[in-house]
Design a protein around this motif. Structure first.
Motif, PDB file in Angstrom:
ATOM      1  N   LEU A 264       0.860  -1.176   0.000  1.00 39.51           N
ATOM      2  CA  LEU A 264       0.000   0.000   0.000  1.00 39.51           C
ATOM      3  C   LEU A 264       0.903   1.235   0.000  1.00 39.51           C
ATOM      4  O   LEU A 264       1.616   1.477   0.966  1.00 39.51           O
ATOM      5  CB  LEU A 264      -0.904  -0.008   1.230  1.00 39.51           C
ATOM      6  N   ALA A 269      -5.452   4.083  -0.206  1.00 43.93           N
ATOM      7  CA  ALA A 269      -5.656   2.829  -0.958  1.00 43.93           C
ATOM      8  C   ALA A 269      -6.231   1.754  -0.042  1.00 43.93           C
ATOM      9  O   ALA A 269      -6.018   1.777   1.171  1.00 43.93           O
ATOM     10  CB  ALA A 269      -4.327   2.378  -1.534  1.00 43.93           C
TER      11      ALA A 269
ATOM     12  N   CYS B 398      -2.048   2.112   5.075  1.00 41.22           N
ATOM     13  CA  CYS B 398      -0.773   1.562   4.606  1.00 41.22           C
ATOM     14  C   CYS B 398       0.192   1.310   5.768  1.00 41.22           C
ATOM     15  O   CYS B 398       1.080   0.481   5.659  1.00 41.22           O
ATOM     16  CB  CYS B 398      -0.141   2.486   3.567  1.00 41.22           C
TER      17      CYS B 398
END
Lengths: 351, 466
Positions: A264, A269, B398
């Motif tokens: 990522l 995302a 992330c």
């Protein structure tokens, strides 16, 4: 509307059983399509206008369109081994921006073949494609499919493969994302000692959505079925990965492994995965591993301490990871071309 | 190599039944009248009956799930949702009626209470028949009682938490639960109080063609800690019984809760249970789960890691034998930064049994710096059984470390060969490997229950039978 259903359903609250698409996803205006170039394969082409049947279903409209309203059909009967790559290039343009294509390969006993199918589009376009490989006894196929579309394209590709005894299929799919990129891979490992390796590399950027639905259906004894998926998501890209290895009763001594790695590269995302192992046979070995996360900060720090910018350091790390799949491509010029596209995508500022 | 026979879980120990004696058994079926009658028999306040009726409405609107095991044989018109045993709840063991006392004596409950528990609750059919807690814990403010008493005696705290962890509309069978819930336990551990010995609730369903819908609500306040053990069993009847319980757990800042379950329902039971924990900042919930019984199980405990640095661990094993379809697993939602979860699941399937590991890991955008590790292994002991792994992983940030590993297959020939070269017979080698497979889970139980679990698994390898 929901399409591309997973072979086994789980709770609908998890939002991964299917891909949800808008009504305007479909393209009804299918005109002629001429912009296809074939290299090294003309001698294997058969004249056949009869529709091919695909066992994997994606959605009623798309299935019917592919079966009845295709504007391109290629049938190859490969009865002679060759080291040359059969290359098929589809270039979707403003004039020919919708392609509904059936591409079928029949690979005869003991024959080896290398095939590259490259889809390009520099404009908003629609693709509904079925690619089929029937591999006879001891056939050996290396196939690479590249989807190089602009971010506003919609593409649907199904792969329907059947492997007989001792046949070997190495399949590499490179998907550079699209507004909606729907893939459905099915491989019927019907014969004993069949081998199916599926390698998938993807990049999703901006508001791309990728729905990857892969199924290795292991029926023969002593088969090998592998799925390796490596990808990166930038911008607000979303990815669904549904990977299944289905060990059917009787596939004794078969082995299967599934590996998924998703980087990522943006806070926005999203990655969703449903990696399944289904097992009705005791005497098999099935494995799965998955990991999701950001780039290891220690690696980035190390590279940057050698004078690289942050962006170049990211590119190096991603390229190294993607090398696990790209290194399996023997055509150096293709590999270089793909690496350049990856670099370009990673450099795009809006991501 | 010849096959080694692995016994099914020995159910005989649990498969004794008493006569279907009761003070009251509700007519079969589900209707507003039945729901109102259950509430009236319990003399509940209006707010409870309102929840029950709302839940009934939701139940009637929701469809059966289209995924998981086939539940078509469940017919609520054939199930009695409330069976009141011939006794009120007692605080002294000697006051419990002889027949019911004998049941729990056989299951070892009084002995366990005497030797290593801080408190015990025993439910027989739809009502709790015995509840006790050590005097010193009462003095520290610990509450351990049945649900009816909690509604009556602690209405404010009970109402504040009831249905707040598992809402009525979560799925069809939780709506059913809230419509007809009866029995169960309420636990409150005050700030800073740490219980060194566990509490245990045991649920026994004796009455045929009936359901058990107990509700467990546990609140572990700031800095407190608790170990809670849940056991359940039933004799086998020819017709379907239903278990649709609900467990709501709240663990406040810095608190710790370990929730262990040994489930050994009879093989005519549909076990559609729901368990969820809300875990606050710096708190931790550990789940230890052994699923052995039932015809069908759909059981996926869930931790909601709501506060920063919250943690959870799930350790589970299931053993699916002949005629069993055990669809089990775990769910975790990471909502806050630096949360962590560790999931370790093992399943054994044999003799046509189906063992499915089904899970959800969801790491949401705020959960930066979170970690999750999942391991699930399936062991198949013959080629007529089935072992599936169906995990969903959803990552929306992330800054996370997530890894998942799964394996499925048979006992490795190499491992057997290795042990045989060390002088073990083939059957002993296989026995050792299967016990070793289950060991990481059984060692998570308190020692007395690990012994119980090992007896339950009953991995007696009876020679090399072809």
């Amino acid at each position: 509307m929901e399409i591309n259903f997973s072979p086994i359903l789980t709770s609908k609250n998890y939002g991964i059983n299917s891909a949800k698409i808008d009504d305007n996803f479909f393209c009804n205006q299918i005109s002629t399509f001429e912009n296809v170039k074939i290299e090294n394969g003309s001698s294997f082409l058969k004249k056949n206008t009869k529709s091919c049947t695909f066992s994997n279903k994606i959605g009623e409209f798309l299935d019917e369109q592919l079966s009845k309203n295709f504007n391109n059909k290629l049938d190859f009967l490969i009865d002679k081994s060759s080291e040359e790559i059969i290359s098929i290039n589809f270039d979707l343009s403003e004039k020919e921006n919708a392609l509904v294509s059936q591409i079928c390969f029949s690979v005869k006993e003991n024959v080896s073949a290398k095939i590259l199918i490259y889809f390009t589009s520099k404009t908003s376009s629609f693709l509904n494609c079925g690619i089929k490989f029937d591999c006879e006894k001891s056939a050996k196929v290396e196939a690479i499919v590249v989807c190089d579309f602009t971010p506003d394209c919609k593409n649907v590709i199904r792969f329907d493969n059947t492997l007989q005894e001792n046949s070997h299929l190495d399949f590499t799919v490179v998907d550079f994302g699209a507004k909606a990129s729907i893939e459905n891979f099915y491989c019927n490992l019907n014969g004993d000692f069949a081998v199916s390796n599926l390698n998938c590399l993807y990049i999703g950027e901006r508001d791309n959505f990728l729905d990857l639905n892969f199924l290795q259906d292991v029926k023969g004894k002593k088969c090998q079925a592998n799925i390796e998926t490596i990808g990166a998501l930038l911008g607000q890209a979303r990815k669904h990965f549904k990977g299944t290895i289905n060990f059917q009763k009787g596939c004794k001594k078969s082995v299967g492994s599934e590996e998924e790695f998703c980087l990522l590269l943006s806070k926005r995302a999203k990655a969703k995965a449903l990696p399944m192992l289904l097992c009705k046979e005791e005497d098999v070995e099935g494995r799965h591993s998955a990991s999701v996360g950001k780039i290891d900060e220690k690696s980035l720090f190390y590279i940057m301490s050698r004078g690289f910018s942050y962006q170049d350091a990211v590119k190096l790390v991603v390229r190294a990871k993607f090398g696990q799949i790209l290194d399996k491509i023997s055509d150096e010029s293709l590999k270089e071309k793909l690496e350049n596209i990856i670099d370009r995508k990673l450099s795009y500022e809006e991501n | 190599m010849p096959k080694t026979k692995v016994e099914d879980v020995n159910q005989n120990f649990y498969d004794f039944k008493n006569a279907d004696n009761f003070e009251f058994k509700m007519d079969k079926g589900l209707s507003e009248e039945i729901v109102r009658e259950i509430s009236s028999k319990k003399n509940e306040p209006d707010w409870v009956i309102e929840i029950r009726l709302k839940a009934l409405e939701i139940y009637q609107k929701l469809e059966l799930p289209v995924w998981g095991p086939d539940l078509s044989e469940l017919n609520m018109d054939e199930i009695s949702t409330y069976v009141k045993p011939k006794t009120e709840m007692k605080e002294k063991w000697e006051d419990v009626p002889e027949e019911i006392k004998d049941t729990f004596d056989k299951l070892g409950i009084p002995k366990a209470e005497h030797e290593y528990l801080a408190g015990v609750g025993a439910q027989y059919d739809s009502e709790v028949v015995y509840h006790s807690i050590k005097e010193e814990l009462l003095k520290q403010g610990v509450i351990y009682t049945d649900i009816d008493s909690a509604i009556r005696d602690y209405p404010e705290i009970f109402r504040e938490y009831f249905t707040k962890c598992v809402p009525l509309s979560e799925h069809k069978f939780i709506a059913l639960h809230y419509a007809v819930f009866s029995g169960g336990s309420f636990v409150y551990v005050p700030k800073g109080v740490k219980l060194e010995m566990p509490l245990q609730s045991y649920f026994r369903l004796n009455s045929p063609e009936s359901g058990q819908f107990e509700h467990t609500l546990i609140i572990v306040d700031e800095g407190a800690s608790l170990q809670f053990i849940e056991g359940c069993s039933a004799p086998k009847y020819n017709k379907v019984n239903l278990h649709a319980g609900c467990v709501e757990l709240f663990v406040k800042e810095g608190g710790y809760l370990r929730y262990s379950t040994i489930e050994n329902w009879s093989k005519n039971m549909l076990n559609l249970n729901t368990k969820k924990a809300i875990v606050e900042k710096d708190a931790q919930v550990d789940w230890v789960s052994g699923s052995f019984g039932s015809k069908i199980s759909m059981l996926y405990p869930m931790s909601v890691l709501k506060g920063e640095n919250a943690k959870t661990e799930y350790t589970g094993i299931s053993f699916a034998g002949k005629g069993q379809n055990l669809d089990t697993g775990f769910k975790v939602a990471h909502l806050a930064p630096n949360t962590s979860s560790v999931i370790n699941s093992r399943s054994i399937s044999k003799n046509g049994g189906i063992a499915t590991y089904r899970s959800l890991v969801s790491i949401l955008p705020n959960a930066t710096g979170s970690k999750c590790s999942v391991t699930c292994d399936g062991l198949m002991l013959d080629d007529i059984s089935r072992s599936d792994t169906i995990p969903v992983n959803n990552v929306e940030t992330c800054d996370v470390e997530f890894s998942h590993e799964a394996k499925v297959g048979k006992i490795s020939d190499e491992a057997i060969f290795y042990l045989m070269t060390r002088g073990l017979s083939e059957e002993d080698a296989k026995a050792m490997i299967v016990r070793g497979f289950a060991n990481p889970i059984s060692k998570e139980f308190p020692i007395e229950y690990a012994v119980e679990m090992n007896r339950l698994i009953n991995l007696e390898l009876e020679g090399s039978i072809g």
